[in-house]
Enzyme design. Sequence first.
Site, mmCIF file in Angstrom:
data_model
loop_
_atom_site.group_PDB
_atom_site.id
_atom_site.type_symbol
_atom_site.label_atom_id
_atom_site.label_comp_id
_atom_site.label_asym_id
_atom_site.label_seq_id
_atom_site.Cartn_x
_atom_site.Cartn_y
_atom_site.Cartn_z
ATOM 1 N N GLY A 69 42.775 44.436 38.789
ATOM 2 C CA GLY A 69 41.422 44.833 38.391
ATOM 3 C C GLY A 69 40.787 45.765 39.420
ATOM 4 N N GLN B 2 45.624 35.408 53.063
ATOM 5 C CA GLN B 2 44.646 36.484 52.877
ATOM 6 C C GLN B 2 43.204 36.005 53.100
ATOM 7 O OE1 GLN B 2 45.874 36.981 48.574
ATOM 8 N NE2 GLN B 2 43.738 37.541 48.339
ATOM 9 N N HIS C 24 39.298 33.873 34.388
ATOM 10 C CA HIS C 24 38.121 34.220 33.582
ATOM 11 C C HIS C 24 38.492 35.386 32.670
ATOM 12 C CE1 HIS C 24 37.774 37.480 36.460
ATOM 13 N NE2 HIS C 24 37.691 36.613 37.456
ATOM 14 N N SER D 229 34.199 37.065 38.517
ATOM 15 C CA SER D 229 34.932 36.678 39.715
ATOM 16 C C SER D 229 35.153 35.174 39.652
ATOM 17 C CB SER D 229 34.094 37.016 40.954
ATOM 18 O OG SER D 229 34.572 36.290 42.068
ATOM 19 N N SER D 230 36.285 34.731 40.185
ATOM 20 C CA SER D 230 36.550 33.288 40.221
ATOM 21 C C SER D 230 35.504 32.576 41.063
ATOM 22 C CB SER D 230 37.936 33.020 40.811
ATOM 23 O OG SER D 230 38.897 33.694 40.050
ATOM 24 N N HIS E 189 40.507 38.308 34.105
ATOM 25 C CA HIS E 189 41.963 38.082 34.194
ATOM 26 C C HIS E 189 42.596 38.209 32.813
ATOM 27 C CE1 HIS E 189 40.791 35.427 37.764
ATOM 28 N NE2 HIS E 189 41.625 36.294 38.293
ATOM 29 N N GLN F 74 41.782 46.855 47.303
ATOM 30 C CA GLN F 74 43.066 46.159 47.161
ATOM 31 C C GLN F 74 44.015 46.973 46.270
ATOM 32 O OE1 GLN F 74 43.700 41.771 46.417
ATOM 33 N NE2 GLN F 74 43.731 42.427 44.294
ATOM 34 N N LYS G 60 37.792 45.683 40.286
ATOM 35 C CA LYS G 60 36.748 45.035 41.091
ATOM 36 C C LYS G 60 37.181 45.029 42.549
ATOM 37 C CE LYS G 60 35.751 40.565 41.324
ATOM 38 N NZ LYS G 60 35.681 40.278 42.791
ATOM 39 N N ASP G 61 38.474 44.744 42.756
ATOM 40 C CA ASP G 61 39.034 44.828 44.107
ATOM 41 C C ASP G 61 39.651 46.227 44.270
ATOM 42 O OD1 ASP G 61 38.699 41.988 45.084
ATOM 43 O OD2 ASP G 61 39.742 41.660 43.194
HETATM 44 O O1 PAF Z 1 43.184 39.740 43.565
HETATM 45 C C1 PAF Z 1 43.655 38.599 43.780
HETATM 46 O O2 PAF Z 1 43.364 37.636 43.088
HETATM 47 C C2 PAF Z 1 44.609 38.390 44.932
HETATM 48 O O3 PAF Z 1 44.252 39.164 46.015
HETATM 49 C C3 PAF Z 1 46.098 38.612 44.560
HETATM 50 C C4 PAF Z 1 46.353 40.050 44.148
HETATM 51 C C5 PAF Z 1 46.471 37.682 43.414
HETATM 52 C C6 PAF Z 1 46.990 38.287 45.750
HETATM 53 O O4 PAF Z 1 46.856 36.961 46.155
#
Ligand code: PAF
Length: 282
Positions: free
Chosen positions: A149, A61, A34, A187-188, A37, A155, A151-152
């Site tokens: 991003g 994950q 989207h 978000s996807s 990205h 992460q 958003k996460d």
């Molecule tokens: O943020 C994501 O889309 C995923 O967690 C990532 C970083 C591509 C790892 O699979």
Amino acid sequence: MVVFKKKSDLIAYLSSNFDSNSSIGFVPTMGALHQGHLSLIQKALDDNELAVVSIFVNPTQFDNPNDLVAYPRTLETDVELLKTLSNDIVVYSPNAEDIYGDEVVASNFSFGGLENEMEGQFRTGHFDGVGTIVKRLFEIVRPTNAYFGEKDFQQLAIIRHMVKQHGLPVTIVGCPIFREDDGLAMSSRNVRLTENQRDTAPFIYKTLLTAKTKFGTESVTKINEWVNTKFSKVEALNLEYFVIADENTLKPIEEKKEQSKYRAFIAVYAGDIRLIDNIALN
Ligand code: PAF
């Protein structure tokens, strides 16, 4: 546009077309691309001699098998979207075997406690899976810069920690959250929302904005209570957590300190679709 399925082909292509000093901008994704990205990928193109995008729905994950099955997979559309940015983007879209071999399992990581907060509490093993895939992708692509991003946000913090801890030769670039016009964080997973869920979902960001306003004058406890009450009245959305945390440690706070930076984090279910968002408070 070149799309590689095998890491051996990607590595051979990169080493025969670019010298080892070329700067590589890398955007790891799980596809269903989207505008959020695309903004990361545009930055990777602007900052580097070449941009590599990985598209791989990483099984290790996902704590919830149904979420893994339902995750959108739209490689052809993704490639068409990438072409609107540039024909020179290098895409790596492997299958699980190319990444994991016979054993699709995550390694165990410790991220200094960052992994135990918020998402870590509700998605068992999630950050081991993220650490495993991102480290492997870095070893394959060998990027100069990698883009993630905000958003996460958790992460992003965990990946920064991992890069430092393991001395990985890559610079991590955090990029602002991209939002729809009505404020919903891109978000996807948004494509899976029903019309009613999609209409209601902007309530998440609206609540974060009001929490930010309240943060200047009200106690953390009062804001937490207010958010919980607000969500209890919205049928289409189920609040999983709302947490005000220190931006560096990600530990939830009860009281503010003058010097610290804080963020509000939220996770919400719309049916079985899990949405997250966050906002800087000061
Ligand atoms: O943020 C994501 O889309 C995923 O967690 C990532 C970083 C591509 C790892 O699979």
